[in-house]
Design a protein around this motif. Structure first.
Motif, PDB file in Angstrom:
ATOM      1  N   GLN A   7      82.639  20.981 116.018  1.00  0.00           N
ATOM      2  CA  GLN A   7      83.633  21.812 115.114  1.00  0.00           C
ATOM      3  C   GLN A   7      84.387  20.762 114.380  1.00  0.00           C
ATOM      4  OE1 GLN A   7      85.733  24.119 118.050  1.00  0.00           O
ATOM      5  NE2 GLN A   7      84.435  25.923 117.833  1.00  0.00           N
ATOM      6  N   VAL A  10      82.423  19.327 111.468  1.00  0.00           N
ATOM      7  CA  VAL A  10      82.233  20.474 110.441  1.00  0.00           C
ATOM      8  C   VAL A  10      83.530  20.641 109.750  1.00  0.00           C
ATOM      9  CG1 VAL A  10      82.129  22.986 109.958  1.00  0.00           C
ATOM     10  CG2 VAL A  10      80.584  21.755 111.501  1.00  0.00           C
ATOM     11  N   LYS A  11      84.799  20.584 110.452  1.00  0.00           N
ATOM     12  CA  LYS A  11      86.063  20.594 109.797  1.00  0.00           C
ATOM     13  C   LYS A  11      86.248  19.225 108.733  1.00  0.00           C
ATOM     14  CE  LYS A  11      90.291  22.054 109.218  1.00  0.00           C
ATOM     15  NZ  LYS A  11      90.476  22.575 107.975  1.00  0.00           N
ATOM     16  N   GLN A  12      85.774  18.276 109.130  1.00  0.00           N
ATOM     17  CA  GLN A  12      85.801  17.049 108.406  1.00  0.00           C
ATOM     18  C   GLN A  12      85.367  17.105 107.441  1.00  0.00           C
ATOM     19  OE1 GLN A  12      84.823  13.623 111.024  1.00  0.00           O
ATOM     20  NE2 GLN A  12      86.855  13.722 111.993  1.00  0.00           N
ATOM     21  N   GLN A  13      84.076  17.584 107.393  1.00  0.00           N
ATOM     22  CA  GLN A  13      83.020  18.036 106.160  1.00  0.00           C
ATOM     23  C   GLN A  13      83.869  18.901 105.195  1.00  0.00           C
ATOM     24  OE1 GLN A  13      80.882  15.923 105.118  1.00  0.00           O
ATOM     25  NE2 GLN A  13      79.604  15.328 106.783  1.00  0.00           N
ATOM     26  N   GLU A  14      83.972  19.952 105.828  1.00  0.00           N
ATOM     27  CA  GLU A  14      84.933  20.814 104.883  1.00  0.00           C
ATOM     28  C   GLU A  14      86.289  20.242 104.091  1.00  0.00           C
ATOM     29  OE1 GLU A  14      86.027  24.181 107.449  1.00  0.00           O
ATOM     30  OE2 GLU A  14      83.918  24.978 107.362  1.00  0.00           O
ATOM     31  N   ASP A  15      86.928  19.399 104.657  1.00  0.00           N
ATOM     32  CA  ASP A  15      87.968  18.829 104.014  1.00  0.00           C
ATOM     33  C   ASP A  15      87.529  17.999 103.050  1.00  0.00           C
ATOM     34  OD1 ASP A  15      89.555  20.115 105.858  1.00  0.00           O
ATOM     35  OD2 ASP A  15      89.920  18.486 107.002  1.00  0.00           O
ATOM     36  N   LYS A  16      86.443  17.190 103.302  1.00  0.00           N
ATOM     37  CA  LYS A  16      85.809  16.305 102.348  1.00  0.00           C
ATOM     38  C   LYS A  16      85.541  16.997 101.137  1.00  0.00           C
ATOM     39  CE  LYS A  16      84.670  12.496 105.375  1.00  0.00           C
ATOM     40  NZ  LYS A  16      83.443  11.633 105.863  1.00  0.00           N
ATOM     41  N   MET A  17      84.588  18.140 101.309  1.00  0.00           N
ATOM     42  CA  MET A  17      84.043  18.988 100.318  1.00  0.00           C
ATOM     43  C   MET A  17      85.362  19.394  99.440  1.00  0.00           C
ATOM     44  SD  MET A  17      80.922  20.917 102.022  1.00  0.00           S
ATOM     45  CE  MET A  17      80.993  22.376 100.725  1.00  0.00           C
ATOM     46  N   LEU A  18      86.611  19.984 100.163  1.00  0.00           N
ATOM     47  CA  LEU A  18      87.523  20.372  99.498  1.00  0.00           C
ATOM     48  C   LEU A  18      87.922  19.403  98.475  1.00  0.00           C
ATOM     49  CD1 LEU A  18      89.115  22.918 102.013  1.00  0.00           C
ATOM     50  CD2 LEU A  18      87.982  23.560  99.821  1.00  0.00           C
TER      51      LEU A  18
END
Length: 98
Positions: A7, A10-18
């Motif tokens: 989790q 995944v949260k870190q990847q979402e932050d990077k994508m944003l």
């Protein structure tokens, strides 16, 4: 434990994508600004060129209406040249695409 780590990843990847999306938007905004500045620069250079040509030929007698007309015509020519280049670029992209 593994689920929590997953989790977090995944949260870190979402932050990077944003962040990338935000940077992409900023890049697009800056490109538009650069394009507008180039257009304004070209316009100023066109006016300066016409005025310089007119002043070179005449010392004290200046027909402002004639100069304004020449500036407008020169702008129109520059605009048409830009449209031609854009269309040629578009044609190249389309031929490369297909």
């Amino acid at each position: 434990q593994n689920e929590k780590e997953l989790q977090d990843v995944v949260k870190q990847q979402e932050d990077k994508m944003l962040q990338l999306i935000d940077k992409s938007g900023e890049v697009m905004r800056l490109k538009a600004e650069v394009s507008e500045l180039k257009r304004l620069l070209q316009r100023a250079e066109t006016e300066a060129k016409v005025l310089w040509e007119e002043m070179r030929g005449k010392e004290h007698q200046v027909d402002t209406a004639y100069i304004q007309e020449r500036v407008m015509l020169r702008r129109e020519v520059d605009k048409l040249r830009l449209l031609l280049v854009e269309k040629e670029d578009e044609n190249i992209r389309l031929t490369d695409k297909y």
